[in-house]
Every structure is written in structure tokens, then in C-alpha cells.
Design a protein around this motif. Sequence first.
Motif, PDB file in Angstrom:
ATOM      1  N   GLU A  84       0.516  -1.316  -0.022  1.00  0.00           N
ATOM      2  CA  GLU A  84      -0.092   0.063  -0.004  1.00  0.00           C
ATOM      3  C   GLU A  84       0.771   1.310   0.023  1.00  0.00           C
ATOM      4  O   GLU A  84       0.481   2.410  -0.655  1.00  0.00           O
ATOM      5  N   ASN A  85       1.888   1.440   0.816  1.00  0.00           N
ATOM      6  CA  ASN A  85       2.464   2.565   0.924  1.00  0.00           C
ATOM      7  C   ASN A  85       3.764   2.818   0.379  1.00  0.00           C
ATOM      8  O   ASN A  85       4.515   3.859   0.468  1.00  0.00           O
ATOM      9  N   HIS A  86       4.070   2.134  -0.775  1.00  0.00           N
ATOM     10  CA  HIS A  86       5.380   2.249  -1.545  1.00  0.00           C
ATOM     11  C   HIS A  86       6.359   2.450  -0.510  1.00  0.00           C
ATOM     12  O   HIS A  86       7.140   3.656  -0.876  1.00  0.00           O
ATOM     13  N   GLU A  87       6.711   1.797   0.123  1.00  0.00           N
ATOM     14  CA  GLU A  87       7.717   2.230   1.324  1.00  0.00           C
ATOM     15  C   GLU A  87       8.935   1.570   0.631  1.00  0.00           C
ATOM     16  O   GLU A  87       9.467   0.543   0.099  1.00  0.00           O
ATOM     17  N   PHE A  88       9.970   2.463   0.479  1.00  0.00           N
ATOM     18  CA  PHE A  88      11.354   2.361   0.135  1.00  0.00           C
ATOM     19  C   PHE A  88      12.634   2.571   1.050  1.00  0.00           C
ATOM     20  O   PHE A  88      12.001   3.386   2.133  1.00  0.00           O
ATOM     21  N   TYR A  89      13.692   2.010   1.148  1.00  0.00           N
ATOM     22  CA  TYR A  89      14.648   2.321   1.959  1.00  0.00           C
ATOM     23  C   TYR A  89      14.907   3.706   1.816  1.00  0.00           C
ATOM     24  O   TYR A  89      15.247   4.246   0.804  1.00  0.00           O
ATOM     25  N   SER A  90      15.096   4.536   2.790  1.00  0.00           N
ATOM     26  CA  SER A  90      15.325   5.936   2.587  1.00  0.00           C
ATOM     27  C   SER A  90      16.911   6.459   2.860  1.00  0.00           C
ATOM     28  O   SER A  90      17.864   5.761   3.025  1.00  0.00           O
ATOM     29  N   GLY A  91      17.228   7.492   1.972  1.00  0.00           N
ATOM     30  CA  GLY A  91      18.663   8.031   2.029  1.00  0.00           C
ATOM     31  C   GLY A  91      19.385   7.229   0.747  1.00  0.00           C
ATOM     32  O   GLY A  91      20.497   7.512   0.702  1.00  0.00           O
ATOM     33  N   VAL A  92      18.613   6.537  -0.016  1.00  0.00           N
ATOM     34  CA  VAL A  92      19.254   5.687  -1.109  1.00  0.00           C
ATOM     35  C   VAL A  92      18.673   6.051  -2.473  1.00  0.00           C
ATOM     36  O   VAL A  92      17.402   6.567  -2.362  1.00  0.00           O
ATOM     37  N   THR A  93      19.351   5.759  -3.432  1.00  0.00           N
ATOM     38  CA  THR A  93      18.694   6.298  -4.886  1.00  0.00           C
ATOM     39  C   THR A  93      17.750   5.115  -5.304  1.00  0.00           C
ATOM     40  O   THR A  93      17.808   3.917  -4.838  1.00  0.00           O
ATOM     41  N   THR A  94      17.179   5.323  -6.246  1.00  0.00           N
ATOM     42  CA  THR A  94      16.265   4.454  -7.099  1.00  0.00           C
ATOM     43  C   THR A  94      17.234   3.276  -7.792  1.00  0.00           C
ATOM     44  O   THR A  94      16.983   2.130  -7.647  1.00  0.00           O
ATOM     45  N   GLU A  95      18.380   3.702  -7.991  1.00  0.00           N
ATOM     46  CA  GLU A  95      19.454   2.803  -8.640  1.00  0.00           C
ATOM     47  C   GLU A  95      19.672   1.459  -7.627  1.00  0.00           C
ATOM     48  O   GLU A  95      19.973   0.445  -7.917  1.00  0.00           O
ATOM     49  N   TRP A  96      20.191   2.383  -6.164  1.00  0.00           N
ATOM     50  CA  TRP A  96      20.724   1.386  -5.177  1.00  0.00           C
ATOM     51  C   TRP A  96      19.123   0.314  -4.850  1.00  0.00           C
ATOM     52  O   TRP A  96      19.464  -0.855  -4.585  1.00  0.00           O
ATOM     53  N   THR A  97      18.317   1.075  -4.870  1.00  0.00           N
ATOM     54  CA  THR A  97      16.800   0.163  -4.462  1.00  0.00           C
ATOM     55  C   THR A  97      16.699  -0.978  -5.500  1.00  0.00           C
ATOM     56  O   THR A  97      16.495  -2.261  -5.215  1.00  0.00           O
ATOM     57  N   ALA A  98      16.990  -0.689  -6.752  1.00  0.00           N
ATOM     58  CA  ALA A  98      16.976  -1.634  -7.866  1.00  0.00           C
ATOM     59  C   ALA A  98      17.765  -2.819  -7.653  1.00  0.00           C
ATOM     60  O   ALA A  98      17.804  -3.854  -7.917  1.00  0.00           O
ATOM     61  N   SER A  99      19.123  -2.358  -7.386  1.00  0.00           N
ATOM     62  CA  SER A  99      20.085  -3.315  -7.434  1.00  0.00           C
ATOM     63  C   SER A  99      20.101  -4.100  -6.214  1.00  0.00           C
ATOM     64  O   SER A  99      20.396  -5.463  -6.035  1.00  0.00           O
ATOM     65  N   PHE A 100      19.471  -3.592  -5.052  1.00  0.00           N
ATOM     66  CA  PHE A 100      18.895  -4.274  -3.971  1.00  0.00           C
ATOM     67  C   PHE A 100      17.948  -5.244  -4.252  1.00  0.00           C
ATOM     68  O   PHE A 100      18.118  -6.540  -3.897  1.00  0.00           O
ATOM     69  N   VAL A 101      16.867  -4.973  -4.810  1.00  0.00           N
ATOM     70  CA  VAL A 101      15.689  -5.853  -5.184  1.00  0.00           C
ATOM     71  C   VAL A 101      16.018  -6.832  -5.998  1.00  0.00           C
ATOM     72  O   VAL A 101      15.713  -8.046  -5.978  1.00  0.00           O
ATOM     73  N   LYS A 102      17.023  -6.741  -7.066  1.00  0.00           N
ATOM     74  CA  LYS A 102      17.389  -7.615  -8.169  1.00  0.00           C
ATOM     75  C   LYS A 102      17.841  -8.966  -7.618  1.00  0.00           C
ATOM     76  O   LYS A 102      17.737  -9.898  -8.244  1.00  0.00           O
TER      77      LYS A 102
END
Lengths: 247, 129
Positions: A84-102
Motif C-alpha cells: 500500500e504505502n510504497h515504502e522504500f529504504y530512505s537515503g538511497v537512490t532508485t538505482e541502489w533500490t533496484a540493485s537491492f531488489v534484483k
Amino acid sequence: MNDNALELRMVNKSYPGFSLRDVSLELPRGYIMGLVGPNGAGKTTTIRLIMNLARPESGTIRVLGAEMTGNAVDLKRRIGYVPENHEFYSGVTTEWTASFVKRLYPTWNDRKFRELLDKYGVDASKKTDVLSKGTRAKLAMAIALAHEPELLILDEPTSGLDPVVRRELLTDLLEFVKDGDRSVLFSTHITSDLERVADYITFLIDGRVAASGERESLLEEARLSNPSASIEDMLWTLTKGGQRRHA
Amino acid sequence: MEFTVSPNSPTPLYQQIVDQIRARILTGELRGGDPLPSIRQLASDLLASVITTKRAYSELEAEGLIITRAGLGTFVADLDARTIEAVKSGVVASHLGAAVRVGRELGLADEQISRLFAQALARSEPDER
């Protein structure tokens, strides 16, 4: 072979002050189901049970033809989940988020992810905290789609989005099921989302399924007593009926 | 196909699709043998659900206006001029029928209804083509 993307049979779960009772629904592969109900009706609880984030006390949940219990890792890889709330880790970029999820998804398709970011106009170098609500929703969608899931589960994906972004998102859902093999379950309290894209609707009122089935058939049934009945009218009638029953 | 449907119209979505495709076939904009988009393609283009679009195609198929060839897709049926005229008449007759029903419900006499029809006909500009 059973061709339901999703199958719930008499699922029960109780929390202090709230319980989900005998929830059953069926979503055939290749179609879109909307889970609609007032706030607090149990939509998020139902989705969390499907995602194995909570355990039902009784009943069975089958996802993509198999029971979650014992197959959770494999099944979750085949599901795109947008909470629901589209929570992402804060303080990091979209790029980092993607490399984490992948790393979590062997089927992650980086080219596809880039294409989606491009299409949605998400700047991968920006920190996720500074993204607007609409952009966060698009990023969450891009992440869910990038590992090429067979089933997309979205909790209130359109809530708080402006009409343009909302429509883009609904278009993406139809695009997603276009091959006839992939399916979508999304919850909403905005009935106009359902009027366009939902093949099936499950009305969840007060922890129970008040009605579930093909949208056109449900509407036709409602129109026997009110010739211009809309989904919103149905939601109203079912909610009021439910309250009377439990009063 | 360039057309749009709206859930805000009192006409059901599948009916809006049927009406628009039928009109294109009847005016010759779509001709016999012309391919139509797949159900899922059209659904995604129109932002309408798959089952809604499927229902529209079944309706048009039942009317004999389109045909689905397994594995090949959906096409506009080959219709002779007489069939086209008959379908056109059918469409107009059903609209006129609805107008007559409204007139009767409001207690108008048949002569009044036909006078109103003549007036409407006289007042409307012929379509420039």
C-alpha cells in the motif's frame, strides 16, 4: 490443470477487534480482479494472507496453482507485489533500490526495468525520499514488473494519485494481462477504477465476501432491481445490507 | 481503431464498443475481410476490461457482422448490400421504437408522435459528405 491464478477457500483470520470470515474467491488466469470495500473491510488483510505475510487460521489459499505453504519462495518470485504505502529504504537512490531488489529475483530483467523507468519518467539517480507520491507509485510498479511476474498483486495502487497517473496505471494493468496468461488482483475503494479494467470483482464488507464474480454478471443482477445500478451503487447497497445484518 | 468508450455514459461499455464498430462496418469505413484487433489488444487500447471487450465481439458475431477464424483472428464479415441495409434499418428502427415508447409513456397521440418525427427530420441538416 486448474487454471486459477488465485483461489481462496473459506479463509479465516482474526485479530483483536477485526476478523476475516470465510473468505472465498477465484481469479481465473489471464484476468483482472478488483477487491473493493470500505476502509477497514479487510482488503489489506486478505492481500497479506495471500502474500504469506500472515497465516490464516483456517481455509486454503492457492496461488498460481499451488499452496503457498511449502512453496513460498518459488511462488513469491512469480508474483509482483506492490504494497500500500510504497515504502522504500530512505537515503538511497532508485538505482541502489533496484540493485537491492534484483538480487531477490532470478528473473529480474534489467533492460525491462530501464525501459519502465524511462516510460514512467523516473530519474534513477534521485533518492527515493524526494520522489513525489505519483513517481513512487510508478517506481513500485516498475520494480514489481521488472522481474516478469505471472501474477501482480497491488494494494490500493491508485489511492492518492492524480487522474492522469491513475489512468496510466490502469492502462499498464491491461497491458500486463494482454498475453492472456498473466493476472492481476488489486484492491481499491475507488469504484471507477473497476468500471474500466476489472473483469472480476470481489466486494469485501466487514470482513466477509458480500459478492464475488464476473463484473458484468454482478452488474446485470443488480440492474434487475435498479436499471442504472453502478458498482458504486452496489457497494453502497451491500455495505448498508451488511450493517443491517450485523446490527 | 480510433474510438473511445466511457464508463460515465449510461450505455454499458460493451454496448458502446458494439455501437461504434457496427457503425464503422455499416458506413463502409470497415470493409469485409478487414482485420480487427484481438480482444486483449482492443481492451488495452480502449481501457476496457477483457470480458467487456469479449462480450462486445460475441454480440457483433451473433449479429453476423464479424467472424473469428481460429488461429487467424477476427475479421469484418463479407456482407452484401441487402444485409447491410437490413442491419441499418434494424438499428434505426430500434432507436425510433425507443422514441415512440417515450411518446406513449407521456401520453402523446400517434399523430403527435409522427408530426414530431416529421419535424425532427425537417429540422436536422443533412450530413455533408
